[in-house]
Design an enzyme around this catalytic site. Structure first.
Site, PDB file in Angstrom:
ATOM      1  N   HIS B 138      36.315  26.895 -29.087  1.00  6.10           N
ATOM      2  CA  HIS B 138      38.072  26.804 -29.907  1.00  6.10           C
ATOM      3  C   HIS B 138      38.409  28.030 -29.987  1.00  6.10           C
ATOM      4  CE1 HIS B 138      35.623  22.809 -30.882  1.00  6.10           C
ATOM      5  NE2 HIS B 138      36.670  22.845 -31.650  1.00  6.10           N
ATOM      6  N   GLY B 189      39.080  23.723 -24.256  1.00  6.60           N
ATOM      7  CA  GLY B 189      38.845  22.671 -24.067  1.00  6.60           C
ATOM      8  C   GLY B 189      39.213  21.819 -26.092  1.00  6.60           C
ATOM      9  N   HIS B 190      39.834  22.320 -26.846  1.00  5.94           N
ATOM     10  CA  HIS B 190      39.938  21.534 -27.740  1.00  5.94           C
ATOM     11  C   HIS B 190      42.028  22.267 -27.643  1.00  5.94           C
ATOM     12  CE1 HIS B 190      42.097  19.635 -31.822  1.00  5.94           C
ATOM     13  NE2 HIS B 190      40.991  19.738 -32.480  1.00  5.94           N
ATOM     14  N   GLU B 320      36.255  10.535 -31.971  1.00  2.01           N
ATOM     15  CA  GLU B 320      37.226  10.573 -32.992  1.00  2.01           C
ATOM     16  C   GLU B 320      38.450   9.919 -32.347  1.00  2.01           C
ATOM     17  OE1 GLU B 320      36.718  14.400 -34.578  1.00  2.01           O
ATOM     18  OE2 GLU B 320      36.339  14.048 -36.052  1.00  2.01           O
ATOM     19  N   GLU B 336      42.213   9.483 -37.877  1.00  2.58           N
ATOM     20  CA  GLU B 336      42.479  10.864 -38.526  1.00  2.58           C
ATOM     21  C   GLU B 336      43.723  11.599 -39.261  1.00  2.58           C
ATOM     22  OE1 GLU B 336      40.081  13.491 -36.616  1.00  2.58           O
ATOM     23  OE2 GLU B 336      41.223  15.492 -37.847  1.00  2.58           O
ATOM     24  N   CYS B 338      44.832  14.127 -39.548  1.00  2.00           N
ATOM     25  CA  CYS B 338      45.448  14.901 -38.224  1.00  2.00           C
ATOM     26  C   CYS B 338      45.877  14.910 -36.941  1.00  2.00           C
ATOM     27  CB  CYS B 338      44.682  15.812 -37.699  1.00  2.00           C
ATOM     28  SG  CYS B 338      43.824  17.061 -39.113  1.00  2.00           S
ATOM     29  N   CYS B 416      40.369  20.547 -41.544  1.00  2.00           N
ATOM     30  CA  CYS B 416      40.869  20.254 -40.812  1.00  2.00           C
ATOM     31  C   CYS B 416      42.447  19.180 -41.176  1.00  2.00           C
ATOM     32  CB  CYS B 416      40.851  19.310 -38.833  1.00  2.00           C
ATOM     33  SG  CYS B 416      40.083  18.500 -39.219  1.00  2.00           S
ATOM     34  N   CYS B 417      42.328  17.885 -42.428  1.00  5.62           N
ATOM     35  CA  CYS B 417      43.485  17.607 -42.955  1.00  5.62           C
ATOM     36  C   CYS B 417      44.328  18.276 -43.522  1.00  5.62           C
ATOM     37  CB  CYS B 417      42.962  16.503 -43.146  1.00  5.62           C
ATOM     38  SG  CYS B 417      41.982  15.610 -41.120  1.00  5.62           S
TER      39      CYS B 417
END
Lengths: 652, 652
Positions: B138, B189-190, B320, B336, B338, B416-417
């Site tokens: 990340h 990767g993300h 997810e 999710e 997000c 994260c959300c």
């Protein structure tokens, strides 16, 4: 001890099955499954993972070099095979098969340790760790299966060798585990040995074995918790993974509470029903009514809260386990074949104490649906998981359904189910009747002949039926002398109208029915004939509204058979089919389909997908087109090209 | 490069929201969520897992002792907070908040390494392992979020400090990664940094950043596969577990194919929509029509195959992730928060290239349903997962539903959300309109005022509406001088009848509608008024028959709002409710319920559970009793006592 046993099964040597439905299975087991499994145990199946079971015994006996391979419970595969062989030989002698079995038994004897211990994993790999991890390591489970094999083989052949081996091992276990202060106060992580010890007691009349079974059952779940103590003692490690682990999950193996305090079936479903069977067997032999009541509560929970309509149990792949009341998802289901086999054992043990048809109804439901679905028509492919709704693409692409297979598999790395089916089907005869000096109960309608010893006489019953394809059953009774007893005939729960005649004379059922069995008490003469007609219309079944998964759906059932829709007959997307409640469904025997089955046909509707373009949602429009559906018995699904399958159908 | 951008959003500084529905959320974010999150970032929330985010920066800056704590992407929480602060300050100055933000930015500056590198995990814990594990770690994801924060803060305050910090970091990234032989040929990767680099390019006009974004996008999924090479290089290990691992799952992060060859949304849903947004942004800026077409294909797959009716995406908790076309289970869903926010981003990026209402329809669907459901009415509790069917007991006892919560949670270990909701809602203004010199497109109906610069003039639009509670929208246009342009008004996909009047005079919509927008082209005078009436009846919606999970079910929708049944209004066991298709459903505004909502009431039936004893199955009998149901908007569910919830209702 006052036994609670009210009736006992007929010896397998005294019963023959000549049944349109089951004989094929029994013969498949004898002619195909047992030889196939022998090859598997000897690592001779091409393209299949080698079993190593026989090889492990050779290494343990010091006759071959090498390491142990397979699961820690690999020995049980040989045990289950030997048990099936025992049952099969009881039904039909086969000198060549008996020779193979004797050789295997000799090998087992040579692998037994001087103190009676018998387990190839610990003998080969970790002799110093015997009995240090009852929670994970299946030593008692393997012992139990081998005890069952020993009793089956002894009963069939009269040969005591394996029985003696297992008595020595049982004596050794009894010297290690038990209530005395110097012994380990443990019990099995995977239950099985409890019911096996009762069988060993019945074969040998040595009460030590019954006492040990009772100890394992009563000690289970007591505080301080043995599995916690053991886990701390071995450094908080598990057999199944490296690294430190938290304390063992007690619900998983039903040790969360003492068994008499348990009211809900929890955890690994096979473990659960093996335990409950052991509890029932101990209750029966020891006259323990408290324990019987615990069994009744657990039975009730399974039958009325946690059982699929197919007789499948275990709603979740996580722990291959029960989840909770009314949670019966059809597509993410587990419903392991072995668990339904265990449910048959539990039912049978309860029946011996209480001739109550709800046990036999469930036994029948499991046998004709979840259990027989477990094996393909060629006897060479097996389901481990028995879903009620299959969307093959989902099995491939949806992780929560990846344990569900749209086609039976050749063999399994963890090959518990195929040999379990083999031992059940090869001993099917013993589930048909139970008897005592006054009564013969007929639990299953399967054609064949039985010789039943009643108070010094032998009664011969010949059952003829085309069950489950129709509901006509004829039983012919013959006895050397005129004999008074009651013939109990189960009126299945699915049957709403039954007619009975004795020697052509109609008998009023309603007056003589007790706990689901009509009891015909009379002096039977040679060649008396009982005719039972069970009305067997096609029925639409609904589930309790608390079962969220089946809301708005019905299942088709006829007699004991649950039906399903398959893609092969009804095209893709079975969930788009709606069954009008007023439709008329017609049953018809088709001798050319799948070995001869009754199919069910009728009118339904299907959402007209041609009215949909590339869109996910739109305001509701009624766009159903009429179709004809064909349903086939659930047990037969997946014997054609893999495709969708559906038991619970939307209705309107 | 020929831009594909056809219209752009209005600056947040030029737009004010005074909306019955949204203002509460926007104020909650400003007054509650942002302060609450600041406390969270500073580990000052009692009973919540500490975030460590600020502390990590202090340690990285050498101002405190200690180890890094939190997820490897913990920095992004501070970034998302700063981004939300930026948007919030653009809407409403707040010197105290700005002071806190400036302090945080100073701290970030001190944590930046001399070469421009910025990441507290690697700076504190493994400085030698920078850029060695793009697949897992990340670094670029955190960089992207901080770039977005920098641009937002710069646009709001004109302060360049964080922008400069992030340009230095971007320059450093560009010196390490890229097509040149001496650089690493990797990509995140993300995904996230791609869209952020386009923002950085737009703020700085430095084409290097756009080029780097394009590189990351085009390099993704190329062979030899960078993530495989990297994994081999670091000894086949993963950041997330000890021990050797198999090669990284490429579908999980959309690197299974070069992006231009991708046609189905796969893998982790948030990653996917962040990537697609980045692709759309790069396509727009560089005029890359091939890339736009790839975006359109992926959009189509999501919108028409893989999206819940709520605008939720991601059907499975495993990864997810998206699962496959038409697999939209309601109870084991992921959806999710997000991911739906990312879907709004993707829609908005597409809208800038193509004023086509199906993008805005989905944007609206996600905003009014899945996204707004993510936050409680008190602004302090959040859903990570947004189910469409909840049975609380199953969340507790069924392992495949244990990720679903029947009540919003205070904070998340992986938080994260909540900050993602904050940054979206505080920038909501920019999603309402886009414009170019000839046209102003109205994508969302939200009351407020906007000042739109068109060809040197400023047009003022004042929108007044009670949307989504009714479909009446009035827009008042004022301009200093008479001004010719087209006002585009989206006719939502859910609307089957719309009426339009300009200054009281009816306009025929059918003649001027283009791609879902009615275009009113005229010379606008000061105080011109447009009145749009969108017919907003209660509708029953059905899903494509290929969606197995929704067979036999309908959802209630009114305008953009999806409705649901809650246990609080309708009692336990919502699946026992059947909605007759001919029922009449009435919408009614209730100012006292849940802050003022339109509820929907109507007659339905419910299975009469009193006709059931302790049994699971029985022949079908029609036993429905009439009931009155009350449905509430989906977004509001779970704000009362936790209980069952159901979107898709059985119909008859």
């Amino acid at each position: 001890m006052n036994s609670l046993k009210q009736s006992i099964p007929v010896s397998l040597k005294d019963i023959t099955i000549t049944d349109g439905f089951w004989s094929r299975y029994v013969e498949l087991v004898r002619d195909t499954v047992i030889p196939y499994q022998w090859d598997a145990l000897n690592d001779r199946i091409p393209d299949a993972e080698p079993s190593h079971a026989i090889k492990n015994f050779r290494i343990a006996a010091g006759e071959e070099q090498g390491d142990f391979h397979g699961y820690v419970f690999q020995d049980s595969d040989l045990a289950k095979w030997l048990e099936a062989v025992g049952y099969s030989l009881a039904g039909k002698p086969d000198p060549e098969l008996e020779r193979l079995a004797d050789e295997a038994i000799d090998l087992i004897g040579r692998a037994q340790q001087p103190d009676g211990y018998l387990n190839t994993y610990f003998t080969i790999r970790e002799p110093e760790k015997r009995w240090t991890n009852l929670n994970d390591c299946h030593e008692l489970y393997c012992a139990g299966h081998m005890m069952e094999a020993a009793v089956a083989y002894y009963n069939a052949t009269g040969k005591r060798k394996l029985l003696d081996i297992m008595c020595r091992f049982a004596d050794h276990i009894d010297s290690v585990l038990g209530p005395e202060p110097e012994k380990l106060h443990g019990y099995p992580g995977h239950e099985e040995v409890e019911l096996a010890l009762v069988k060993l007691y019945n074969a040998t009349k040595n009460e030590k074995y019954l006492k040990l079974a009772k100890y394992f059952i009563d000690q289970r779940g007591q505080q301080p918790h043995y599995f916690d103590l053991e886990w701390e003692k071995r450094g908080k490690k598990s057999f199944w993974s490296s690294g430190l682990l938290s304390a063992p999950d007690k619900k998983y193996n039903q040790s969360h509470l003492p068994v008499r305090e348990q009211t809900e079936a929890v955890g690994h479903a096979v473990r659960a029903v093996y335990l409950y069977t052991g509890m029932a067997e101990v209750a029966a032999e020891t006259g323990d009514k408290d324990l019987l009541e615990a069994c009744m509560r657990l039975w009730d929970n399974i039958e009325n809260r946690q059982m699929y309509i197919t007789g499948g149990i275990g709603s979740t792949v996580h722990g291959e386990a029960f989840s909770f009341d009314y949670d019966l998802p059809n597509d993410t289901v587990y419903s392991e074949t072995c668990a339904s086999i265990g449910l048959v054992f539990f039912a049978h043990s309860m029946l011996k104490m209480q001739a109550n048809s709800h046990y036999a109804d469930v036994m029948e439901r499991a046998l004709y649906n979840a259990v027989s679905a477990g094996m393909s028509l060629d006897g060479k492919h097996f389901f481990y998981v028995n879903p009620l709704e299959v969307w093959p693409e989902a099995c491939e692409k949806s992780p929560i359904r990846s344990h569900v297979r749209p086609a039976r598999q050749k063999w399994f790395g963890c090959a518990c189910c195929p040999p379990n089916i083999a031992r059940l089907l090869s001993s099917l005869g013993k589930y048909i009747y139970t008897y005592n000096d006054e009564t013969v109960y007929t639990h299953l309608y399967i054609s064949g002949e039985a010789f039943i010893p009643m108070g010094g006489d032998t009664v011969r019953l010949v059952q003829r039926t085309n069950y489950p394809w129709d509901g006509n059953i004829s039983i012919q009774i013959s006895s050397d002398i005129e004999k008074e007893f009651a013939l109990g005939l189960r009126i299945p729960g699915w049957c709403r109208k039954a007619d009975l005649a004795v020697n052509g004379e109609k008998v009023d059922i309603s007056e003589t029915i007790l706990n689901g069995y009509v009891l015909i008490k009379r002096k039977w003469n040679n060649e008396d004939r009982v005719e039972l007609h069970l009305d067997m219309p096609v029925e639409l079944i609904q589930a309790n509204p608390k079962v969220r998964a089946n809301a708005g759906k019905v299942a088709i059932q006829r007699g004991p058979l649950v039906y399903c829709l398959e893609e092969a007959d009804n095209g893709e997307n079975l969930s788009a089919i709606t069954l009008p409640l007023d439709t008329s469904l017609t049953a018809e025997f088709n001798k050319d389909i799948l070995g001869g089955i009754v199919t069910i046909k009728g009118k339904a509707t299907r959402k007209d997908e041609s009215t949909w373009q590339n869109q996910l949602y739109r305001p509701f429009e009624y766009n159903e087109k009429p179709i004809e559906i064909t349903a086939v018995p659930y047990y037969i699904w997946g014997n054609r090209k893999p495709g969708e399958m559906l038991v619970w159908i939307h209705y309107k």
